[in-house]
Design an enzyme around this catalytic site. Structure first.
Site, PDB file in Angstrom:
ATOM      1  N   ARG A 127     -40.372  99.174 106.318  1.00 42.31           N
ATOM      2  CA  ARG A 127     -39.224 100.141 106.081  1.00 42.31           C
ATOM      3  C   ARG A 127     -38.147 100.100 106.657  1.00 42.31           C
ATOM      4  NH1 ARG A 127     -43.886 103.419 104.955  1.00 42.31           N
ATOM      5  NH2 ARG A 127     -44.346 103.217 102.505  1.00 42.31           N
ATOM      6  N   LYS A 149     -24.111  95.401 103.669  1.00 40.27           N
ATOM      7  CA  LYS A 149     -24.813  94.932 102.267  1.00 40.27           C
ATOM      8  C   LYS A 149     -25.509  93.886 102.533  1.00 40.27           C
ATOM      9  CE  LYS A 149     -20.796  96.205  99.119  1.00 40.27           C
ATOM     10  NZ  LYS A 149     -20.026  95.712  98.137  1.00 40.27           N
ATOM     11  N   GLU A 191     -10.742  85.494 102.503  1.00 34.97           N
ATOM     12  CA  GLU A 191     -11.009  86.933 103.025  1.00 34.97           C
ATOM     13  C   GLU A 191     -10.256  87.609 103.768  1.00 34.97           C
ATOM     14  OE1 GLU A 191     -13.550  88.329 101.008  1.00 34.97           O
ATOM     15  OE2 GLU A 191     -14.842  87.024 100.201  1.00 34.97           O
ATOM     16  N   LYS A 233     -12.271  96.039 107.750  1.00 36.41           N
ATOM     17  CA  LYS A 233     -13.486  96.026 107.134  1.00 36.41           C
ATOM     18  C   LYS A 233     -14.196  97.496 107.654  1.00 36.41           C
ATOM     19  CE  LYS A 233     -17.355  94.548 104.697  1.00 36.41           C
ATOM     20  NZ  LYS A 233     -17.981  93.623 103.896  1.00 36.41           N
ATOM     21  N   GLU A 243     -20.053 102.426  98.774  1.00 39.90           N
ATOM     22  CA  GLU A 243     -18.987 101.940  97.617  1.00 39.90           C
ATOM     23  C   GLU A 243     -18.844 103.101  96.518  1.00 39.90           C
ATOM     24  OE1 GLU A 243     -18.715  97.505  97.410  1.00 39.90           O
ATOM     25  OE2 GLU A 243     -18.452  97.943  95.062  1.00 39.90           O
ATOM     26  N   ARG A 247     -14.135 101.801  98.953  1.00 35.42           N
ATOM     27  CA  ARG A 247     -14.836 100.393  99.693  1.00 35.42           C
ATOM     28  C   ARG A 247     -14.577  99.279  98.466  1.00 35.42           C
ATOM     29  NH1 ARG A 247     -20.376  98.881 102.641  1.00 35.42           N
ATOM     30  NH2 ARG A 247     -20.168  96.706 102.542  1.00 35.42           N
ATOM     31  N   ASN A 251     -13.134  94.332  97.216  1.00 36.26           N
ATOM     32  CA  ASN A 251     -13.274  93.399  96.140  1.00 36.26           C
ATOM     33  C   ASN A 251     -12.363  92.556  95.660  1.00 36.26           C
ATOM     34  OD1 ASN A 251     -16.358  93.386  96.194  1.00 36.26           O
ATOM     35  ND2 ASN A 251     -16.154  95.629  95.342  1.00 36.26           N
ATOM     36  N   HIS A 254     -12.198  89.638  93.525  1.00 36.15           N
ATOM     37  CA  HIS A 254     -13.219  89.205  93.369  1.00 36.15           C
ATOM     38  C   HIS A 254     -13.734  89.420  91.752  1.00 36.15           C
ATOM     39  CE1 HIS A 254     -13.665  89.302  97.505  1.00 36.15           C
ATOM     40  NE2 HIS A 254     -15.108  89.177  97.670  1.00 36.15           N
ATOM     41  N   HIS A 258     -15.684  86.263  90.827  1.00 39.72           N
ATOM     42  CA  HIS A 258     -16.989  86.324  90.535  1.00 39.72           C
ATOM     43  C   HIS A 258     -17.126  85.392  89.047  1.00 39.72           C
ATOM     44  CE1 HIS A 258     -18.270  89.472  93.402  1.00 39.72           C
ATOM     45  NE2 HIS A 258     -18.432  88.301  94.019  1.00 39.72           N
ATOM     46  N   HIS A 271     -17.474  80.554  97.417  1.00 38.42           N
ATOM     47  CA  HIS A 271     -17.046  82.014  97.358  1.00 38.42           C
ATOM     48  C   HIS A 271     -15.436  82.293  97.730  1.00 38.42           C
ATOM     49  CE1 HIS A 271     -17.433  86.032  96.795  1.00 38.42           C
ATOM     50  NE2 HIS A 271     -16.956  86.222  98.141  1.00 38.42           N
TER      51      HIS A 271
HETATM   52  P1  NAD Z   1     -22.995  80.097 103.957  1.00 32.79           P
HETATM   53  O1  NAD Z   1     -23.960  80.966 104.591  1.00 32.79           O
HETATM   54  O2  NAD Z   1     -23.913  79.312 102.914  1.00 32.79           O
HETATM   55  O3  NAD Z   1     -22.485  79.054 104.957  1.00 32.79           O
HETATM   56  C1  NAD Z   1     -21.759  78.053 104.753  1.00 32.79           C
HETATM   57  C2  NAD Z   1     -22.070  76.536 105.091  1.00 32.79           C
HETATM   58  O4  NAD Z   1     -21.709  76.558 106.675  1.00 32.79           O
HETATM   59  C3  NAD Z   1     -23.762  76.505 105.304  1.00 32.79           C
HETATM   60  O5  NAD Z   1     -23.872  75.085 104.920  1.00 32.79           O
HETATM   61  C4  NAD Z   1     -24.120  76.832 106.849  1.00 32.79           C
HETATM   62  O6  NAD Z   1     -25.108  76.121 106.856  1.00 32.79           O
HETATM   63  C5  NAD Z   1     -22.935  76.323 107.453  1.00 32.79           C
HETATM   64  N1  NAD Z   1     -22.754  76.760 108.615  1.00 32.79           N
HETATM   65  C6  NAD Z   1     -22.758  77.995 108.929  1.00 32.79           C
HETATM   66  N2  NAD Z   1     -22.394  78.235 110.338  1.00 32.79           N
HETATM   67  C7  NAD Z   1     -21.840  77.010 110.790  1.00 32.79           C
HETATM   68  C8  NAD Z   1     -21.476  76.306 112.074  1.00 32.79           C
HETATM   69  N3  NAD Z   1     -20.780  77.378 112.867  1.00 32.79           N
HETATM   70  N4  NAD Z   1     -21.155  75.082 111.965  1.00 32.79           N
HETATM   71  C9  NAD Z   1     -21.263  74.378 110.921  1.00 32.79           C
HETATM   72  N5  NAD Z   1     -21.865  74.605 109.958  1.00 32.79           N
HETATM   73  C10 NAD Z   1     -22.215  75.976 109.679  1.00 32.79           C
HETATM   74  O7  NAD Z   1     -22.042  80.570 103.388  1.00 32.79           O
HETATM   75  P2  NAD Z   1     -20.779  81.892 103.801  1.00 32.79           P
HETATM   76  O8  NAD Z   1     -19.553  81.688 103.262  1.00 32.79           O
HETATM   77  O9  NAD Z   1     -20.986  82.117 105.044  1.00 32.79           O
HETATM   78  O10 NAD Z   1     -21.508  83.006 102.742  1.00 32.79           O
HETATM   79  C11 NAD Z   1     -21.667  83.042 101.475  1.00 32.79           C
HETATM   80  C12 NAD Z   1     -22.486  84.099 101.124  1.00 32.79           C
HETATM   81  O11 NAD Z   1     -22.408  85.324 101.959  1.00 32.79           O
HETATM   82  C13 NAD Z   1     -22.740  84.448  99.749  1.00 32.79           C
HETATM   83  O12 NAD Z   1     -24.160  84.486  99.269  1.00 32.79           O
HETATM   84  C14 NAD Z   1     -22.119  85.556  99.452  1.00 32.79           C
HETATM   85  O13 NAD Z   1     -22.476  86.490  98.272  1.00 32.79           O
HETATM   86  C15 NAD Z   1     -22.439  86.450 100.654  1.00 32.79           C
HETATM   87  N6  NAD Z   1     -21.473  87.499 101.019  1.00 32.79           N
HETATM   88  C16 NAD Z   1     -21.954  88.711 101.451  1.00 32.79           C
HETATM   89  C17 NAD Z   1     -21.125  89.478 102.005  1.00 32.79           C
HETATM   90  C18 NAD Z   1     -21.571  91.043 102.119  1.00 32.79           C
HETATM   91  O14 NAD Z   1     -20.909  92.221 102.393  1.00 32.79           O
HETATM   92  N7  NAD Z   1     -23.081  90.911 102.476  1.00 32.79           N
HETATM   93  C19 NAD Z   1     -19.563  89.516 101.803  1.00 32.79           C
HETATM   94  C20 NAD Z   1     -19.351  88.278 101.574  1.00 32.79           C
HETATM   95  C21 NAD Z   1     -20.321  87.250 101.201  1.00 32.79           C
HETATM   96  N1  GLY Z   2     -17.775  92.258 100.745  1.00 32.61           N
HETATM   97  C1  GLY Z   2     -17.543  93.508 100.217  1.00 32.61           C
HETATM   98  C2  GLY Z   2     -18.111  94.717 100.888  1.00 32.61           C
HETATM   99  O1  GLY Z   2     -18.723  94.565 101.996  1.00 32.61           O
HETATM  100  O2  GLY Z   2     -18.049  95.767 100.404  1.00 32.61           O
END
Ligand code: NAD
Ligand code: GLY
Length: 388
Positions: A127, A149, A191, A233, A243, A247, A251, A254, A258, A271
């Site tokens: 938990r 998130k 972003e 942020k 949100e 918040r 988006n 998005h 999306h 993305h």
């Molecule tokens: P990712 O985590 O898939 O990373 C992109 C690529 O870069 C991967 O192949 C990874 O292995 C590689 N990588 C990572 N760090 C590296 C480094 N320093 N050097 C070389 N390669 C590296 O993609 P992302 O764009 O970081 O994240 C996308 C994800 O994040 C999605 O699932 C999206 O839904 C989520 N997201 C979440 C939030 C949130 O608020 N929680 C916000 C935006 C996006």
């Molecule tokens: N990435 C959108 C949020 O964190 O609300």
């Protein structure tokens, strides 16, 4: 904006869930001391993937061990497929098998994928156990590691299963961005640009003035850029953690973005690319609805394109776009709500009505698509604006 010589700390003020975002080149080497300062017990599970592990796994293990921690490493596969219940289960299996306790911590070392699934594992194991974000992509440093998130995807949709769960700290070392593939770097810039449009016209100007630096990953600019993004942020999240209202402005881009990602089966655009196209289109909708002027749209279109992001929509039908937008989390009782700019630095959330958007799609989106593909500078059809 000044380049930052020393450490930049950004507070995320959420009462007893407050934490700091710490940003500094080389900070990875201080990770052990930072975790000690958080009061973590002496065991840490590092959740990462093979790509990031090969680059930074060894240094992270070394600094944690030097500070007295014993570490286990849990490797997820690279890519979005790691954000699944199956891989969440594998992390939990590992924690149970290794008898992790309530004060033992999880540390996410990677991009948004690793951070989202590791954060959800931390939220659900016993938990809730302490959790530290060490984001290694630009998307993760400016967005996903901040705000709590966490979650995984369901076969029928992205991010459908998860929890709001704040980390104990976000530790950002901009130097790790050196190894990021160019496409992932540029995707993260979408972003960053988003923050300028939604909240800070001066930051947007700063980005306009540093297009070359952004394209070339100039390290003199990155800490300031990441820092300002995190500040915006953090301020938005502090005011609306779950949100309920404001918040939603995070988006921006998005709603269309999306829909594009789903239409492209999550393999056509990453993305950030989809968000870049989405911002251009949502600004264009704003102009069409008389909510912003042409300059507001053009400045964004130019900046997004100049940093190397796509801006044009594909050859998709209106129904593809509209149906895709129905899955947006801002939909309430079937009503699509979309973040629309009023001017650079200020946005609003508006209900979209199908007939108006269909008209925009046939009259404006088509010409935008063609003109942008033709790479002419003045991309948008003129229309009298009624700026609010
Ligand atoms: P990712 O985590 O898939 O990373 C992109 C690529 O870069 C991967 O192949 C990874 O292995 C590689 N990588 C990572 N760090 C590296 C480094 N320093 N050097 C070389 N390669 C590296 O993609 P992302 O764009 O970081 O994240 C996308 C994800 O994040 C999605 O699932 C999206 O839904 C989520 N997201 C979440 C939030 C949130 O608020 N929680 C916000 C935006 C996006
Ligand atoms: N990435 C959108 C949020 O964190 O609300």
């Amino acid at each position: 904006m000044n380049g930052l010589a020393g450490e930049h700390r950004v507070p995320v003020s959420l009462g007893d869930r407050s934490y700091e975002i710490r940003i500094q080149a080389g900070l990875l080497n201080q990770l052990g001391d930072i975790c000690l300062g958080l009061g973590c017990s002496d065991r840490i599970a590092v959740i990462t993937n093979p790509t990031v592990h090969a680059l930074y796994g060894r240094v992270v293990q070394r600094v944690l061990r030097r500070a007295g921690f014993s570490c286990i490493t849990v490797l997820l596969p690279d890519g979005e497929r790691a954000k699944s219940l199956a891989w969440l289960g594998k992390i939990l299996d590992e924690l149970v098998t290794k008898r992790f306790e309530r004060r033992d911590a999880l540390l996410a070392l990677g991009g948004g994928v690793v951070g989202d699934v590791a954060g959800f594992a931390a939220a659900s194991y016993l938990r809730g156990v302490p959790f530290v974000q060490v984001p290694t992509t630009l998307v993760a440093q400016v967005d996903s590691s901040v705000g709590g998130k966490t979650g995984v995807n369901h076969p029928l949709g992205k991010n459908l299963i998860g929890a709001f769960y704040q980390p104990k700290a976000v530790v950002i070392d901009p130097q790790v961005l050196r190894t990021l593939p160019k496409r992932e770097w540029v995707a993260g810039l979408a972003e960053v640009i988003k923050y300028g449009v939604i909240a800070d016209p001066k930051f947007f100007e700063f980005l306009e003035d540093h297009v070359e630096d952004l394209r070339n990953r100039n390290e003199a600019v990155i800490p300031a850029m990441v820092g300002r993004s995190c500040e915006i942020k953090a301020e938005v999240v502090a005011g609306d953690e779950r949100e309920a209202g404001r918040r939603r402005i995070l988006n921006y881009g998005h709603t269309v973005g999306h829909a594009l990602e789903a239409w492209g089966r999550y393999s056509t655009w990453v993305h950030g690319e989809a968000v870049g196209i989405g911002m251009v289109q949502e600004a264009s909708i704003g102009q069409f609805l008389g909510r912003c002027d042409r300059e507001t749209v053009e400045r964004q279109t130019e900046l997004i394109r100049e940093v190397g992001l796509p801006v044009a929509m594909p050859q998709w039908a209106f129904a593809d776009m509209w149906n895709g937008m129905q899955h947006d989390k801002k939909v309430v009782k079937g009503q699509i709500n979309c973040v629309i700019p009023e001017r650079i630095g200020r946005v609003d959330v508006l209900p979209l009505r199908r007939p108006e958007i269909q008209k925009w799609f046939s009259q404006v989106a088509g010409s935008l698509k063609r003109t942008v593909a033709g790479r002419r500078r003045r991309v948008l059809p003129s229309r009298p604006s009624k700026k609010k």
